[in-house]
Design a protein around this motif. Structure first.
Motif, PDB file in Angstrom:
ATOM      1  N   ASP A 147      -5.083  -0.667   5.490  1.00  0.00           N
ATOM      2  CA  ASP A 147      -5.775   0.612   5.354  1.00  0.00           C
ATOM      3  C   ASP A 147      -4.912   1.746   5.901  1.00  0.00           C
ATOM      4  N   ILE A 148      -5.014   2.905   5.259  1.00  0.00           N
ATOM      5  CA  ILE A 148      -4.321   4.114   5.708  1.00  0.00           C
ATOM      6  C   ILE A 148      -5.320   4.989   6.461  1.00  0.00           C
ATOM      7  N   VAL A 149      -5.013   5.311   7.722  1.00  0.00           N
ATOM      8  CA  VAL A 149      -5.942   6.034   8.594  1.00  0.00           C
ATOM      9  C   VAL A 149      -5.291   7.316   9.104  1.00  0.00           C
ATOM     10  N   GLU A 150      -6.067   8.400   9.128  1.00  0.00           N
ATOM     11  CA  GLU A 150      -5.588   9.666   9.696  1.00  0.00           C
ATOM     12  C   GLU A 150      -6.180   9.838  11.086  1.00  0.00           C
ATOM     13  N   VAL A 179       0.845  -1.191   0.000  1.00  0.00           N
ATOM     14  CA  VAL A 179       0.000   0.000   0.000  1.00  0.00           C
ATOM     15  C   VAL A 179       0.883   1.244   0.000  1.00  0.00           C
ATOM     16  N   LYS A 180       0.374   2.312  -0.592  1.00  0.00           N
ATOM     17  CA  LYS A 180       1.029   3.613  -0.570  1.00  0.00           C
ATOM     18  C   LYS A 180       0.193   4.539   0.303  1.00  0.00           C
ATOM     19  N   ARG A 181       0.872   5.282   1.184  1.00  0.00           N
ATOM     20  CA  ARG A 181       0.136   6.095   2.154  1.00  0.00           C
ATOM     21  C   ARG A 181      -0.723   7.178   1.506  1.00  0.00           C
ATOM     22  N   ASP A 182      -0.323   7.674   0.337  1.00  0.00           N
ATOM     23  CA  ASP A 182      -1.081   8.752  -0.300  1.00  0.00           C
ATOM     24  C   ASP A 182      -2.264   8.230  -1.106  1.00  0.00           C
ATOM     25  N   TYR A 183      -2.260   6.937  -1.421  1.00  0.00           N
ATOM     26  CA  TYR A 183      -3.323   6.373  -2.252  1.00  0.00           C
ATOM     27  C   TYR A 183      -4.224   5.422  -1.471  1.00  0.00           C
ATOM     28  N   GLY A 184      -3.637   4.661  -0.575  1.00  0.00           N
ATOM     29  CA  GLY A 184      -4.425   3.703   0.186  1.00  0.00           C
ATOM     30  C   GLY A 184      -4.751   2.460  -0.607  1.00  0.00           C
ATOM     31  N   LEU A 185      -5.639   1.641  -0.093  1.00  0.00           N
ATOM     32  CA  LEU A 185      -6.058   0.419  -0.774  1.00  0.00           C
ATOM     33  C   LEU A 185      -7.164   0.715  -1.784  1.00  0.00           C
ATOM     34  N   SER A 186      -7.248  -0.121  -2.804  1.00  0.00           N
ATOM     35  CA  SER A 186      -8.367  -0.028  -3.747  1.00  0.00           C
ATOM     36  C   SER A 186      -9.557  -0.782  -3.162  1.00  0.00           C
ATOM     37  N   GLU A 187     -10.737  -0.494  -3.666  1.00  0.00           N
ATOM     38  CA  GLU A 187     -11.936  -1.166  -3.162  1.00  0.00           C
ATOM     39  C   GLU A 187     -11.875  -2.668  -3.420  1.00  0.00           C
ATOM     40  N   ASP A 188     -11.325  -3.067  -4.577  1.00  0.00           N
ATOM     41  CA  ASP A 188     -11.208  -4.502  -4.876  1.00  0.00           C
ATOM     42  C   ASP A 188     -10.290  -5.189  -3.860  1.00  0.00           C
ATOM     43  N   GLU A 189      -9.190  -4.503  -3.511  1.00  0.00           N
ATOM     44  CA  GLU A 189      -8.254  -5.074  -2.549  1.00  0.00           C
ATOM     45  C   GLU A 189      -8.897  -5.182  -1.165  1.00  0.00           C
ATOM     46  N   VAL A 190      -9.716  -4.191  -0.812  1.00  0.00           N
ATOM     47  CA  VAL A 190     -10.414  -4.210   0.481  1.00  0.00           C
ATOM     48  C   VAL A 190     -11.326  -5.425   0.569  1.00  0.00           C
ATOM     49  N   VAL A 191     -12.058  -5.703  -0.514  1.00  0.00           N
ATOM     50  CA  VAL A 191     -12.972  -6.859  -0.543  1.00  0.00           C
ATOM     51  C   VAL A 191     -12.195  -8.159  -0.367  1.00  0.00           C
ATOM     52  N   LYS A 192     -11.046  -8.285  -1.055  1.00  0.00           N
ATOM     53  CA  LYS A 192     -10.245  -9.497  -0.949  1.00  0.00           C
ATOM     54  C   LYS A 192      -9.727  -9.703   0.477  1.00  0.00           C
ATOM     55  N   ARG A 193      -9.252  -8.618   1.082  1.00  0.00           N
ATOM     56  CA  ARG A 193      -8.683  -8.739   2.423  1.00  0.00           C
ATOM     57  C   ARG A 193      -9.766  -9.019   3.464  1.00  0.00           C
ATOM     58  N   ARG A 194     -10.961  -8.477   3.235  1.00  0.00           N
ATOM     59  CA  ARG A 194     -12.030  -8.739   4.207  1.00  0.00           C
ATOM     60  C   ARG A 194     -12.432 -10.213   4.191  1.00  0.00           C
ATOM     61  N   GLN A 195     -12.335 -10.855   3.027  1.00  0.00           N
ATOM     62  CA  GLN A 195     -12.648 -12.285   2.954  1.00  0.00           C
ATOM     63  C   GLN A 195     -11.666 -13.098   3.794  1.00  0.00           C
TER      64      GLN A 195
END
Length: 800
Positions: free
Chosen positions: A174-177, A41-57
């Protein structure tokens, strides 16, 4: 998903158990770039929605698991898993059947014959109802744990900033502020500090008494929770600064998730109370005795319902009378029923209920009736330090000002153990006749300060950093000098009249934020006369390095020479040896760049304040004025309570997440250790204790013991070892980190004022005044009740 995500400790079906540390990527020991590469992951871009779905599984949602509690039917049946209760139940059933049969034979049923079985049934029903009510609340600690989790998070995904994403939807990577006031939604690695400094209040999780500064720098892999300075943990709160973080652990894999599992595990290990064990033994013995007596009575009367003739020396022609057999069986049963102490459960429940009322009057609120008698059997009290032995409120205990000459200092002892400005005074203080040096200390403590004190009900609480709040309280105890008129304000109701007055006299127009390199904070002020000043507070060593002068008692300024420096350092070492946190005060009035500055953003000087790299040069050639020692002070009553425990044969062990030096100083002050006693073998960190070859031998030592830097699992393991060794353990605590041990102990005691809801729900008793001495008083009451009940059982005799 990517390779990095697949290698990162997968969740496994472990019945709620977190993955082991061996499977977890140690983000705290890796640099920022390596962490980003690992989680792809890159801190300025974060995860993509597709990647989020994969990781949640793979990882699921960021939430704590819900454990299914016992069914009501199971809870009811468990109430009869008691020898004496089963005896009473059997006696009641038999009495009821016999009363019914007697009525059938006599042609009408005597109502009085049913009184005894009905009374027994009523006693058992009430007893079972109380037990079900208590045990149905057992999982509330887990529910309270969920409430301290953050509900939303500010997340960067697909290069866009989502300001309010439900925290349960976070995934590793995930990148969180985070910003001031935010509750941390997951365990995260700090990637970048947006502000010059970042501090979090994580005492409820780790037991530390002060807010912790965070950094982006990696630390050693084998450090404890408190040593992970580049990590922020779920459930803790940001009190200063803002930053960008990378989510590394979610749900049950977070530190709070581990606590959740430990609480659930401890709930499964709950044992019978000492009284219940003795009652079971009493019931088993009573069963055998009654059974033998009844059998003998029945056998003695065999000749009346079983007859025979003797022929050739052998019994012949047996005749059996069922009616007489039943009659003598009824006599035997009636004897058994008469011998059973039907009133015992009622007497015990009544004694315990009366005991809870007496304890409530002494500020000990009992949540479970059996806890009353357990207290009376206590042999070891494992006490948390912060909030139990101490007030959990920072207070200045010593003030050092400069003397009349350059190489002299003056010391003032400051009374008070809370944020109450009216609690205590400064000894030998020149009220109304403050000299110029003391005036400057008061001014710096009041104005170079972002915290405050508020009155909440009958108590005063800090708003902001506790150490700064303690300085505000010091200013009120110092008062105002002659010639300075008090300015009334809304702060008067909180007792901060003097601080408010100083802030009106010296108006802040600029701030040099605290950072880890300078270890100081500065403010630029404009007085009512238009004079500009720089007021600074911070670590004494750092201020001395940037100071060229020292202000004397009469306000005159002289050069800071080696003799003055040595006297100041000597005062610093004396206070540090007593585990005080020491802050120095300094100022500067020759501010050429800020001579015409009034906070205007277009002024050239404003640009200097925007770049922290300029702060060391601005804070140079300072005039040093004094220092103050701050601590979380011990409660006044604790020392006497420790002595009472020793006289009563109760050992006291202190288990805290705070650092070793601070904990040792407090333990010496309250009498757990002697003032000059060698405690090298009796004071260990949690990690050192768990590495001992024979930990049981260590806890068997006579006298007090101290375990510092203890994590939740350490506290639980210590309690378990004590219980395995036959001790009856009372455990006190107020934080989330204390909850597993509170649940496992024979009696868990939570703090009512400063305690978290998690700790309260995991406990058996709550202290309304958060005072260790209340525990000692409750133990005395518990012993009295326990002895009374033992006497009742011992002198009870079966009815003739």
């Amino acid at each position: 998903m990517g390779k990095g995500g697949e290698n990162y400790g997968k969740r496994e079906d472990l019945g709620g158990k977190s993955v082991s540390d061996k499977e977890v990527f140690p983000a705290w020991s890796k640099d920022v770039k390596e962490c980003e590469e690992k989680f792809e992951v890159k801190r300025d871009y974060g995860l993509s929605e597709d990647e989020v779905v994969k990781r949640r599984q793979i990882y699921g949602f960021n939430e704590l698991e819900k454990h299914e509690g016992q069914s009501i039917l199971k809870l009811i049946l468990d109430q009869f898993n008691d020898t004496l209760v089963r005896i009473l139940l059997g006696a009641a059933v038999i009495s009821f059947v016999l009363a019914w049969l007697d009525g059938e034979e006599g042609g009408e049923k005597e109502i009085t014959a049913f009184v005894e079985p009905l009374v027994i049934f009523l006693i058992l029903i009430v007893n079972a109802a109380v037990g079900v009510w208590q045990e149905s609340n057992a999982e509330k600690a887990l529910e309270a744990l969920k409430e301290i989790q953050s509900e939303t998070a500010c997340v960067i995904r697909d290069g866009k900033r989502i300001s309010s994403l439900p925290a349960k939807e976070l995934v590793p990577g995930d990148i969180v502020e985070l910003k001031v006031g935010d509750k941390v939604p997951a365990d995260m690695r700090v990637l970048r500090l947006i502000s010059s400094t970042l501090r979090l209040e994580q005492g409820s999780l780790t037991g530390e008494s002060e807010a912790v500064s965070k950094t982006t720098k990696a630390v050693a892999e084998d450090v404890d929770i408190q040593g992970k300075k580049c990590m922020v943990f779920a459930g803790t709160t940001v009190v200063n600064g803002n930053c960008i973080c990378l989510v590394t652990q979610i749900g049950m894999d977070t530190e709070i998730g581990k606590v959740h599992y430990q609480i659930h595990e401890a709930a499964q290990e709950e044992e019978d109370t000492p009284l219940k064990k003795k009652l079971n033994e009493f019931g088993e013995a009573l069963t055998v005795i009654i059974g033998i007596i009844c059998a003998l009575v029945w056998l003695i009367n065999v000749k009346y319902f079983l007859t025979w003739e003797i022929v050739d020396g052998w019994p012949r022609n047996f005749k059996f009378s069922f009616e007489k057999c039943t009659y003598y069986f009824e006599i035997a049963v009636a004897l058994a029923v008469a011998a059973i102490p039907e009133g015992l459960p009622a007497v015990i429940t009544t004694c315990l209920a009366l005991g809870t009322r007496k304890m409530a009057a002494k500020n000990a609120l009992v949540r479970k009736l059996p806890s009353v008698e357990t207290l009376g059997c206590t042999t070891v009290i494992c006490s948390d330090k912060t909030g139990t032995l101490t007030t959990n409120q920072m207070a200045v205990s010593k003030l050092v000002a400069m003397g009349a000459k350059a190489n002299t200092v003056r010391s003032f002892n400051v009374e008070g153990t809370s944020y109450d400005p009216f609690d205590g005074k400064i000894q030998d203080w020149p009220m109304g006749r403050m000299d110029s040096n003391l005036e400057m200390i008061a001014k710096i403590a009041a104005v170079c300060n972002d915290s405050g004190v508020e009155k909440s009900g009958q108590h005063y609480v800090a708003s902001g950093l506790p150490t700064e709040a303690a300085l505000k309280v010091l200013v009120e105890k110092m008062g105002l000098p002659d010639g300075v008129s008090s300015i009334s304000s809304s702060s008067d109701k909180d007792g901060l009249r003097c601080s408010y007055t100083w802030n009106k006299i010296e108006k802040r127009i600029g701030t040099l934020e605290f950072d880890r390199d300078r270890k100081s904070m500065g403010v630029i002020t404009s007085s009512t006369s238009g004079r500009k000043s720089l007021l600074v507070k911070g670590a004494v060593e750092n201020l001395l390095e940037r100071s060229s002068y020292v202000q004397l008692q009469d306000g005159s300024v002289v050069e800071l020479d080696s003799s003055s420096r040595n006297h100041i350092m000597q005062s610093l070492h004396e206070m540090s040896s007593k585990a005080l946190r020491v802050l120095g005060f300094a100022y500067k009035e020759d501010l050429q760049e800020f001579a015409t500055y009034n906070g205007d953003e277009d002024h050239p000087a404003h640009q200097l304040l925007l770049n922290p790299a300029n702060y060391p040069s601005i804070e140079s050639k300072l005039i040093f004025v004094g220092l103050a020692g701050i601590r979380d002070p011990p409660r006044k009553e604790v020392r006497r309570a420790i002595e009472d425990c020793r006289e009563a044969g109760i050992r006291v062990m202190v288990i805290t997440g705070d650092n070793k030096n601070t904990a040792e100083a407090i333990c010496r002050e309250i009498g757990v250790f002697g003032s000059h006693e060698d405690i090298s073998s009796r004071s260990l960190t949690g990690k050192e204790f768990m590495e001992l070859a024979n930990p049981k031998a260590h806890i068997r030592q006579s006298g007090g013991l101290l375990f510092s830097r203890a994590e939740p699992r350490h506290k639980q393991d210590i309690v378990r070892l004590l219980k395995d060794d036959g001790e009856v353990v009372a455990m006190t605590g107020d934080g989330v980190n204390d909850a597993p041990a509170l649940k496992l102990a024979d009696i868990g005691i939570a703090m009512g004022i400063a305690g978290t809801e998690v700790a309260k729900e995991a406990s058996d008793m709550v202290l309304a005044d958060d005072n260790f001495s209340t525990i000692v008083a409750a133990v005395g009451e518990g012993r009295s009740i326990y002895n009374n009940m033992k006497a009742f059982i011992s002198f009870m005799r079966p009815d003739p």
